[in-house]
Design a protein around this motif. Structure first.
Motif, PDB file in Angstrom:
ATOM      1  N   THR A  22      14.939  69.604  -7.964  1.00  0.00           N
ATOM      2  CA  THR A  22      13.773  70.263  -8.077  1.00  0.00           C
ATOM      3  C   THR A  22      12.514  69.411  -7.434  1.00  0.00           C
ATOM      4  O   THR A  22      11.777  70.201  -6.547  1.00  0.00           O
ATOM      5  CB  THR A  22      13.328  70.348  -9.499  1.00  0.00           C
ATOM      6  OG1 THR A  22      14.125  70.979 -10.328  1.00  0.00           O
ATOM      7  CG2 THR A  22      11.706  70.918  -9.727  1.00  0.00           C
ATOM      8  N   ILE A  25      13.171  70.449  -3.504  1.00  0.00           N
ATOM      9  CA  ILE A  25      12.957  71.796  -3.120  1.00  0.00           C
ATOM     10  C   ILE A  25      11.261  71.791  -3.190  1.00  0.00           C
ATOM     11  O   ILE A  25      10.619  72.637  -2.423  1.00  0.00           O
ATOM     12  CB  ILE A  25      13.343  72.915  -4.148  1.00  0.00           C
ATOM     13  CG1 ILE A  25      14.999  72.687  -4.075  1.00  0.00           C
ATOM     14  CG2 ILE A  25      12.718  74.097  -4.181  1.00  0.00           C
ATOM     15  CD1 ILE A  25      15.882  73.575  -5.007  1.00  0.00           C
ATOM     16  N   ARG A  26      10.672  71.179  -4.257  1.00  0.00           N
ATOM     17  CA  ARG A  26       9.321  71.303  -4.359  1.00  0.00           C
ATOM     18  C   ARG A  26       8.669  70.650  -3.209  1.00  0.00           C
ATOM     19  O   ARG A  26       7.658  70.891  -2.621  1.00  0.00           O
ATOM     20  CB  ARG A  26       8.863  70.637  -5.543  1.00  0.00           C
ATOM     21  CG  ARG A  26       9.105  71.571  -6.840  1.00  0.00           C
ATOM     22  CD  ARG A  26       8.091  71.115  -7.875  1.00  0.00           C
ATOM     23  NE  ARG A  26       7.871  72.367  -8.795  1.00  0.00           N
ATOM     24  CZ  ARG A  26       7.770  72.156 -10.313  1.00  0.00           C
ATOM     25  NH1 ARG A  26       7.887  70.841 -10.812  1.00  0.00           N
ATOM     26  NH2 ARG A  26       7.542  73.043 -10.866  1.00  0.00           N
ATOM     27  N   TRP A  29       9.335  73.294  -0.051  1.00  0.00           N
ATOM     28  CA  TRP A  29       8.605  74.695  -0.194  1.00  0.00           C
ATOM     29  C   TRP A  29       7.490  74.714  -0.969  1.00  0.00           C
ATOM     30  O   TRP A  29       7.420  73.951  -1.998  1.00  0.00           O
ATOM     31  CB  TRP A  29       9.614  75.827  -0.606  1.00  0.00           C
ATOM     32  CG  TRP A  29      10.825  75.980   0.389  1.00  0.00           C
ATOM     33  CD1 TRP A  29      10.490  77.033   1.536  1.00  0.00           C
ATOM     34  CD2 TRP A  29      12.111  75.734   0.537  1.00  0.00           C
ATOM     35  NE1 TRP A  29      11.828  76.830   2.520  1.00  0.00           N
ATOM     36  CE2 TRP A  29      12.629  76.080   1.536  1.00  0.00           C
ATOM     37  CE3 TRP A  29      12.739  74.696  -0.354  1.00  0.00           C
ATOM     38  CZ2 TRP A  29      14.091  75.669   2.091  1.00  0.00           C
ATOM     39  CZ3 TRP A  29      14.211  74.434   0.083  1.00  0.00           C
ATOM     40  CH2 TRP A  29      14.667  75.023   1.119  1.00  0.00           C
ATOM     41  N   VAL A  32       6.918  76.640  -5.912  1.00  0.00           N
ATOM     42  CA  VAL A  32       8.336  76.875  -6.420  1.00  0.00           C
ATOM     43  C   VAL A  32       8.077  77.204  -7.828  1.00  0.00           C
ATOM     44  O   VAL A  32       7.343  76.576  -8.596  1.00  0.00           O
ATOM     45  CB  VAL A  32       9.074  75.564  -6.103  1.00  0.00           C
ATOM     46  CG1 VAL A  32      10.608  75.815  -6.722  1.00  0.00           C
ATOM     47  CG2 VAL A  32       9.209  75.281  -4.610  1.00  0.00           C
ATOM     48  N   TRP A  47      15.558  78.249  -9.314  1.00  0.00           N
ATOM     49  CA  TRP A  47      14.217  77.940  -8.544  1.00  0.00           C
ATOM     50  C   TRP A  47      13.916  79.225  -7.669  1.00  0.00           C
ATOM     51  O   TRP A  47      14.746  79.926  -7.187  1.00  0.00           O
ATOM     52  CB  TRP A  47      14.349  76.959  -7.692  1.00  0.00           C
ATOM     53  CG  TRP A  47      14.659  75.463  -8.171  1.00  0.00           C
ATOM     54  CD1 TRP A  47      13.886  74.636  -8.467  1.00  0.00           C
ATOM     55  CD2 TRP A  47      16.002  75.230  -8.402  1.00  0.00           C
ATOM     56  NE1 TRP A  47      14.513  73.592  -9.222  1.00  0.00           N
ATOM     57  CE2 TRP A  47      16.067  73.630  -8.855  1.00  0.00           C
ATOM     58  CE3 TRP A  47      17.413  75.591  -8.114  1.00  0.00           C
ATOM     59  CZ2 TRP A  47      17.165  73.296  -9.199  1.00  0.00           C
ATOM     60  CZ3 TRP A  47      18.390  74.772  -8.704  1.00  0.00           C
ATOM     61  CH2 TRP A  47      18.160  73.458  -9.155  1.00  0.00           C
ATOM     62  N   THR A  48      12.636  79.670  -7.689  1.00  0.00           N
ATOM     63  CA  THR A  48      12.217  80.710  -6.850  1.00  0.00           C
ATOM     64  C   THR A  48      10.975  80.376  -6.235  1.00  0.00           C
ATOM     65  O   THR A  48      10.148  79.796  -6.349  1.00  0.00           O
ATOM     66  CB  THR A  48      11.934  81.988  -7.620  1.00  0.00           C
ATOM     67  OG1 THR A  48      13.095  82.492  -8.649  1.00  0.00           O
ATOM     68  CG2 THR A  48      11.482  83.303  -6.886  1.00  0.00           C
ATOM     69  N   PHE A  49      11.007  80.851  -4.815  1.00  0.00           N
ATOM     70  CA  PHE A  49       9.932  80.485  -3.761  1.00  0.00           C
ATOM     71  C   PHE A  49       9.926  81.548  -2.505  1.00  0.00           C
ATOM     72  O   PHE A  49      10.995  82.341  -2.439  1.00  0.00           O
ATOM     73  CB  PHE A  49       9.964  79.071  -3.421  1.00  0.00           C
ATOM     74  CG  PHE A  49      11.585  78.743  -2.869  1.00  0.00           C
ATOM     75  CD1 PHE A  49      11.893  78.658  -1.582  1.00  0.00           C
ATOM     76  CD2 PHE A  49      12.479  78.212  -3.700  1.00  0.00           C
ATOM     77  CE1 PHE A  49      13.096  78.262  -0.973  1.00  0.00           C
ATOM     78  CE2 PHE A  49      13.713  77.779  -3.231  1.00  0.00           C
ATOM     79  CZ  PHE A  49      14.228  77.657  -2.036  1.00  0.00           C
ATOM     80  N   THR A  51       9.919  81.957   1.584  1.00  0.00           N
ATOM     81  CA  THR A  51       9.820  81.049   2.854  1.00  0.00           C
ATOM     82  C   THR A  51       9.377  82.055   4.002  1.00  0.00           C
ATOM     83  O   THR A  51       9.011  83.217   3.697  1.00  0.00           O
ATOM     84  CB  THR A  51      11.406  80.702   3.161  1.00  0.00           C
ATOM     85  OG1 THR A  51      11.847  82.248   3.788  1.00  0.00           O
ATOM     86  CG2 THR A  51      12.056  80.130   1.892  1.00  0.00           C
TER      87      THR A  51
END
Length: 123
Positions: A22, A25-26, A29, A32, A47-49, A51
């Motif tokens: 986490t 990833i944060r 991107w 998140v 996780w959803t984000f 790009t």
């Protein structure tokens, strides 16, 4: 498209940590969305984000041995490389698509370009 980055859990007691992922990833991107709800053996955390390539959904396997990635190939390769940073060097990590039309070993130090090149060579 759907991709996977995983290792054989029978070869090592080591497991990925969703809290560590986490944070990584944060760091990479923006905006998140984290969902720590356990839904199934392939989605114990997600996780959803967004790009530059579009939306990305990443699902953490219940047993801590890998990720399922629903994203464009460049983004999935980047997530796979991100996971490789945390997997011990002696653990073989594989990147493949949902249909197993390719499978690529992710070596320590592998780049997104390396994975894309290898995937395209096998597809």
């Amino acid at each position: 498209m759907s991709f996977m980055a995983f290792f054989d859990g029978a070869t090592t007691p080591w497991r990925a940590d969703p809290a560590v992922l986490t944070s990584a990833i944060r760091d990479r991107w923006d905006e998140v969305e984290v969902d720590p709800r356990h839904r199934s053996e392939v989605c114990a955390y997600s996780w959803t984000f967004r790009t530059d390539e579009g939306p990305a959904d990443v699902f953490f396997a219940e047993d801590g041995t890998g990720l399922y990635v629903d994203a464009a190939l460049p983004d999935a390769a980047e997530v796979a490389c991100l996971l490789r940073r945390f997997v011990p060097e002696n653990v073989a990590l594989i990147f493949c698509d949902q249909g197993y039309s390719f499978d690529v070993w992710i070596s320590p130090g592998s780049t997104v370009a390396d994975l894309i090149r290898a995937a395209n060579a096998q597809a």
